[in-house]
Design a protein around this motif. Structure first.
Motif, PDB file in Angstrom:
ATOM      1  N   SER A  49      22.562  40.571  65.109  1.00  0.00           N
ATOM      2  CA  SER A  49      22.927  40.536  63.689  1.00  0.00           C
ATOM      3  C   SER A  49      22.093  39.508  62.936  1.00  0.00           C
ATOM      4  O   SER A  49      21.684  39.737  61.786  1.00  0.00           O
ATOM      5  N   LYS A  50      21.802  38.383  63.590  1.00  0.00           N
ATOM      6  CA  LYS A  50      20.968  37.368  62.943  1.00  0.00           C
ATOM      7  C   LYS A  50      19.544  37.895  62.703  1.00  0.00           C
ATOM      8  O   LYS A  50      18.928  37.618  61.658  1.00  0.00           O
ATOM      9  N   SER A  51      19.045  38.677  63.658  1.00  0.00           N
ATOM     10  CA  SER A  51      17.702  39.235  63.483  1.00  0.00           C
ATOM     11  C   SER A  51      17.676  40.267  62.347  1.00  0.00           C
ATOM     12  O   SER A  51      16.692  40.368  61.616  1.00  0.00           O
ATOM     13  N   VAL A  52      18.770  41.010  62.193  1.00  0.00           N
ATOM     14  CA  VAL A  52      18.849  41.964  61.084  1.00  0.00           C
ATOM     15  C   VAL A  52      18.800  41.223  59.748  1.00  0.00           C
ATOM     16  O   VAL A  52      18.090  41.624  58.807  1.00  0.00           O
ATOM     17  N   ASP A  53      19.537  40.129  59.643  1.00  0.00           N
ATOM     18  CA  ASP A  53      19.503  39.329  58.415  1.00  0.00           C
ATOM     19  C   ASP A  53      18.103  38.775  58.154  1.00  0.00           C
ATOM     20  O   ASP A  53      17.634  38.739  57.011  1.00  0.00           O
ATOM     21  N   ALA A  54      17.450  38.338  59.234  1.00  0.00           N
ATOM     22  CA  ALA A  54      16.104  37.784  59.078  1.00  0.00           C
ATOM     23  C   ALA A  54      15.120  38.848  58.584  1.00  0.00           C
ATOM     24  O   ALA A  54      14.277  38.589  57.710  1.00  0.00           O
ATOM     25  N   LEU A  55      15.221  40.057  59.130  1.00  0.00           N
ATOM     26  CA  LEU A  55      14.309  41.122  58.707  1.00  0.00           C
ATOM     27  C   LEU A  55      14.576  41.549  57.266  1.00  0.00           C
ATOM     28  O   LEU A  55      13.658  41.980  56.559  1.00  0.00           O
ATOM     29  N   LYS A  56      15.812  41.445  56.806  1.00  0.00           N
ATOM     30  CA  LYS A  56      16.093  41.755  55.408  1.00  0.00           C
ATOM     31  C   LYS A  56      15.417  40.748  54.487  1.00  0.00           C
ATOM     32  O   LYS A  56      14.958  41.091  53.393  1.00  0.00           O
ATOM     33  N   ARG A  57      15.381  39.481  54.922  1.00  0.00           N
ATOM     34  CA  ARG A  57      14.804  38.430  54.083  1.00  0.00           C
ATOM     35  C   ARG A  57      13.280  38.448  54.115  1.00  0.00           C
ATOM     36  O   ARG A  57      12.626  38.289  53.079  1.00  0.00           O
ATOM     37  N   CYS A  58      12.714  38.598  55.294  1.00  0.00           N
ATOM     38  CA  CYS A  58      11.247  38.527  55.433  1.00  0.00           C
ATOM     39  C   CYS A  58      10.829  39.472  56.564  1.00  0.00           C
ATOM     40  O   CYS A  58      10.680  39.040  57.704  1.00  0.00           O
ATOM     41  N   ASP A  59      10.671  40.753  56.215  1.00  0.00           N
ATOM     42  CA  ASP A  59      10.365  41.759  57.230  1.00  0.00           C
ATOM     43  C   ASP A  59       8.908  41.760  57.652  1.00  0.00           C
ATOM     44  O   ASP A  59       8.574  42.381  58.658  1.00  0.00           O
TER      45      ASP A  59
END
Length: 938
Positions: A823-833
């Motif tokens: 889930s943390k990686s999903v949030d990270a990709l939303k911010r800076c993919d």
């Protein structure tokens, strides 16, 4: 006798007017209401005047006035006023007579009025007669227009009916009878059914006594259908039905379009099982379509598509023989339609297909399609060639048949055939070019010259002539032919399309005709390009050619551009990069020598030439190039530093010291002092290194790298207090240098001062806001001290302050518990993919989950986005060491060496260590991966 009844006296109130607001029966509780008869009609009837009366009015007017509810006095006043005016203003308008009733109510209709009416009537008739012709003409035109837009059926077929007089008796008899499709014959007639007698059932039972019923004992044994559903009692009917269905399926299998006449004994059951059983709806649709197509072919038997559709319908329904019969009738009715014959050939068996096409070509000898299909039915090349040659007797100008014949013939026969083909089809360029390829050099020239006479505007003939000269090593003639082609085509009015000629050049390159490609580019690249747009357009053309893999075309474009722009450094650089990527070392050296000859002040060209010599192992040549460069540009610091690097990397520290000393004497910049200190550190001369750093800081106190090197020197010598003092002085001079703050905090952490390290980083964040590196260092300080909650709190604050920092998000993914990392990686990709740090962190998750292909894909994506960061290359190489072979590992090493990474947190720790100063990129990569393995085992 009965006494007479005395009538009751009539009450007086019945003859008097009722009082106001009186409602009958209200005293006894009745409710008043109004009916239609009380109101009267919705519209009053018109008052038609009596024309026989001499006057109108009088009592009638008085009655009308009283009817409106006016009093007596009021009526008298109105009558008097009407008498004075001669008419009554309250008289109702008559829709038939108008207001004449009111205006002329007192007038008399005498002979003068009658005569006036007669005069006006004559005038009206006269005016009407004058407009009669125009009105009748307009009416006639409207009627004709209406009939033209809405013709009657009899008018539509009038011309056809007139032609019936020319029909003979036989033609009249051959007209098909149209069926009766009226609704009268489609009405369902009443059919009566009479119940059969019992004797009929008894007789039928006796006739089939042996098979009409099951033995009760067999019923008890369970022969019936499971669960007692639909018990089978008539075995004879079942057997007959199953036999009929099986025979139909076998007939359908044994008689197909492909000509199979026997049933496969091994696979017929599988074929039967794979056959589609049509539903009732499909069968109904087929019947409707059959009826419709029957009507089509009966009403218009000369319509070929109707016969083809009927045959295909029967084919879909599984009745192949019926389809063949239909298409045979179609061939008889439409012998001049080639589609019917082709369909008949397709439906016929292989044995009959040839006969069908033979009839077809006899009926239509000029049909190319029929002859080509006939040749396809032949099994060997000789028979095919015989059929096609027979076709050429009937159609000598068919290019398609000539091509097919030539493809089947041998080389000598093909040459003869092509000679005849160009005579029959002189305007087809492909036949001329094919003949020229088969002829000898001299004969090919004659063929092309003749083709040029026949087709003067065809460009491919000129290009083929140029290729012919190049193939025979007449390179000088190639350019002349292309130049002459351009002039001739322009003289003949042909528009020279620059893009089309460039495509021809690329095609010539793919065919191996490099000289032709270069000649085309030289002659056409400048057509239609404005002088001020030449450089930009030509460079863009060369880039597009490189993308498509047309290296020689791009090289020719650059060569032509350099003749117009010999002093443009950017064009020389692009040409040199092309030679570096796709050429040889010799071609690159020649290109760079020409480049520095035209652009002697371009440092980058000198440096590129020296580096190529150095990479080739020719160090003396590299030194000579740098000496020439120094002579051309005596005050160039880049050349001094390149010469230093050449000597330093080739283990010549003394020569490097001498070069740097000369550079310092000539007033070198801070980079010269830094390189001088690096050389002394390499030699191990600590005192000289400190002296150079302090001297350099006196000259350049704002250069943070010198402060950093001095602090690291004192830390390396075991002088932490002196190092701390150096960092404090450095931060006063360079408060915005992030590496200085990080080194000062690391020194405090190393000395065990956790609170001091926190204070240093807090102060650094105050002076340098929104900096993710400082936040990351503070988080790691807390993590190293075991303060997990403080680290998480700082991470939350850091992500609020720098929400788009990939390094922070990557660290957050690593810090999160394993179940929360996804889930943390999903949030990270939303911010800076598109951040390489986040992509590498996600790849690490895939790696841990054993998703090898995804992990490899994401790691390759990371190194593509940031090839200058060595940490990602190390991560990819470590991954390939575990999950791939030697070839893939070597490919990663080669890609990393070509990228020459210089940055990365872990990469710089290894590459900038004193003991690793002369390591190659491959050695640093392997050492970094080995160090990472050691950290995991600890």
């Amino acid at each position: 006798m009965q006494a007479p009844v005395v009538p009751k006296p009539r009450l007086d109130f019945l003859n008097s007017r009722p009082p106001a607001n009186y409602v009958a029966g209200l005293g006894r509780g009745a409710t008043g209401f109004t009916t239609r008869s009380d109101i009267g009609p919705a519209r009053a009837a018109p008052d038609l005047p009596d024309r026989t009366a001499t006057t109108i009015g009088g009592a009638a007017a008085a009655i009308a006035g009283a009817g409106r509810g006016k009093g007596k006095g009021g009526n008298e006043e109105e009558e008097e006023e009407a008498e004075e005016k001669g008419y009554d203003e309250n008289q109702k308008f008559d829709e038939f007579e108008g207001n004449d009733v009111g205006l002329f109510a007192s007038g008399e209709y005498d002979e003068d009025d009658k005569e006036a009416d007669a005069v006006w009537e004559d005038i009206d008739k006269r005016m009407d007669s004058r407009r009669k012709d125009r009105r009748e003409a307009r009416l006639k035109k409207e009627i004709e227009k209406y009939r033209a837009s809405n013709p009657k059926i009899t008018e539509q077929f009038a011309d056809l009916k007139r032609k019936l007089v020319t029909l003979s008796a036989s033609e009249w008899d051959s007209i098909p009878e149209i069926g009766d499709y009226s609704l009268r014959n489609k009405k369902k007639r009443f059919e009566s059914f009479v119940p059969p007698p019992d004797t009929l059932f008894e007789r039928a039972k006796q006739e089939h006594e042996h098979a009409t019923a099951l033995d009760p004992r067999s019923r008890a044994a369970g022969v019936e259908t499971p669960y007692g559903q639909t018990p089978v009692t008539d075995l004879t009917a079942v057997g007959e039905g199953r036999g009929t269905v099986l025979s139909l399926k076998l007939d359908r299998l044994s008689d197909s379009v492909s000509g199979l006449t026997v049933v496969d004994p091994k696979g017929y059951l599988t074929d039967l099982k794979s056959m589609k059983i049509n539903s009732d709806a499909e069968i109904s649709d087929i019947k409707k379509a059959r009826l419709l197509l029957k009507s089509v072919i009966q009403t218009n038997p000369k319509h070929a598509p109707g016969w083809i559709a009927a045959a295909r319908l029967e084919e879909v329904a599984g009745k192949i023989q019926a389809a063949r019969n239909f298409i045979q009738q179609g061939c008889e009715e439409c012998p001049q339609n080639e589609d019917v014959w082709l369909e008949a050939c397709r439906l016929a068996t292989p044995q009959n297909a040839k006969a069908v096409l033979a009839q077809g070509v006899m009926a239509i000898p000029n049909s190319v399609k029929l002859w080509m299909q006939a040749s396809k039915l032949e099994s060997d090349d000789i028979s095919k060639s015989r059929v096609l040659r027979k076709a050429l007797e009937h159609i000598p100008d068919s290019v398609r048949i000539w091509k097919a014949v030539v493809e089947l013939a041998k080389e000598d026969d093909a040459r003869i055939l092509l000679s005849r083909a160009v005579e029959c089809c002189p305007l087809h360029v492909e036949l001329w070019l094919a003949l020229a390829r088969l002829e000898t050099y001299d004969n090919a020239k004659r063929v092309l010259n003749k083709a040029r006479e026949m087709l003067p505007t065809e460009t491919s003939i000129w290009i083929t002539a140029a290729k012919l000269e190049e193939a025979n090593r007449n390179i000088a003639m190639v350019g002349k032919i292309i130049d002459r082609a351009i002039r001739t085509l322009q003289r003949d009015g042909v528009s020279i399309d620059r893009e089309a000629w460039m495509k021809e050049a690329e095609a010539a390159e793919r065919a191996g005709s490099v000289a032709t490609c270069q000649a085309i580019i030289t002659s056409t690249i400048g057509i239609g390009v404005e002088e001020e747009d030449r450089k930009r357009t030509w460079v863009a053309d060369a880039d597009e050619c490189k993308k498509r893999g047309s290296v020689e075309t791009a090289r020719a474009i650059y060569a032509h551009a350099l003749t117009f722009f010999p002093g443009k450094k950017s064009v020389w650089l692009r040409a040199a990069q092309l030679e570096k990527s796709h050429g040889t070392r010799e071609s690159l050296d020649a290109m760079l020598k020409k480049a520095v000859g035209y652009c002697p002040q371009a440092e980058v060209l000198w440096l590129m030439g020296a580096k190529e010599k150095w990479l080739a192992g020719d160090v003396p040549s590299a030194r000579a190039i740098l000496q020439e460069a120094y002579a051309a540009i005596p005050n160039s610091e880049e050349i001094w530093l390149a010469a230093f690097k050449l000597e330093f990397e080739n283990h010549e520290p003394e020569r490097a010291r001498m070069l740097l000393a000369k550079a310092r004497e000539r007033g070198g910049t801070e980079r010269v002092w830094m390189k001088s200190a690096i050389v002394e550190r390499e030699i191990g001369n600590v005192d000289k290194e400190r002296e150079l750093l302090e001297e350099g800081l006196e000259r350049f106190p704002q250069f943070h790298k010198l402060w950093l090197m001095l602090g690291q020197l004192k830390d390396r010598l075991g002088q932490p207090e002196a190092a701390r003092e150096t960092y404090e002085r450095a931060l006063r001079n360079c408060p915005h240098s992030i590496p200085l703050w990080l080194s000062a905090a690391a020194l405090e952490e190393k000395l065990g001062g956790l609170s001091k390290a926190r204070a240093v980083l807090t102060k650094a964040r105050l002076k340098n806001t929104h900096n993710p590196e400082l936040w990351l260092a503070a988080i790691r300080v807390e993590a190293h001290a075991g303060n997990k909650k403080d680290a998480e709190s700082l991470m939350a604050k850091a992500l609020q302050d720098c929400p788009s920092s990939g390094r922070l998000w990557a660290e957050a993914i690593d810090m999160a518990p394993r179940p929360q990392r996804k889930s943390k990686s999903v949030d990270a990709l939303k911010r800076c993919d598109q951040d390489p740090y986040v992509i590498a962190a996600v790849a690490k998750l895939f790696w841990q989950d054993r998703k090898v292909d995804k992990a490899r894909s994401w790691l390759n994506r990371a190194v593509t986005l940031a090839p200058d960061i060595g940490d990602f290359w190390a991560q990819l190489y470590k991954f390939e060491l575990q999950h791939s072979g030697e070839d893939v590992q070597q490919d990663v090493i080669q890609r990393c060496s070509a990228a020459e990474p210089r940055h990365g947190e872990k990469w710089t720790k290894v590459s900038k260590a004193v003991e690793n100063a002369h390591f190659s990129t491959e050695a640093i990569l392997k050492k970094l991966v080995l160090a990472a393995k050691d950290e995991e085992t600890m």
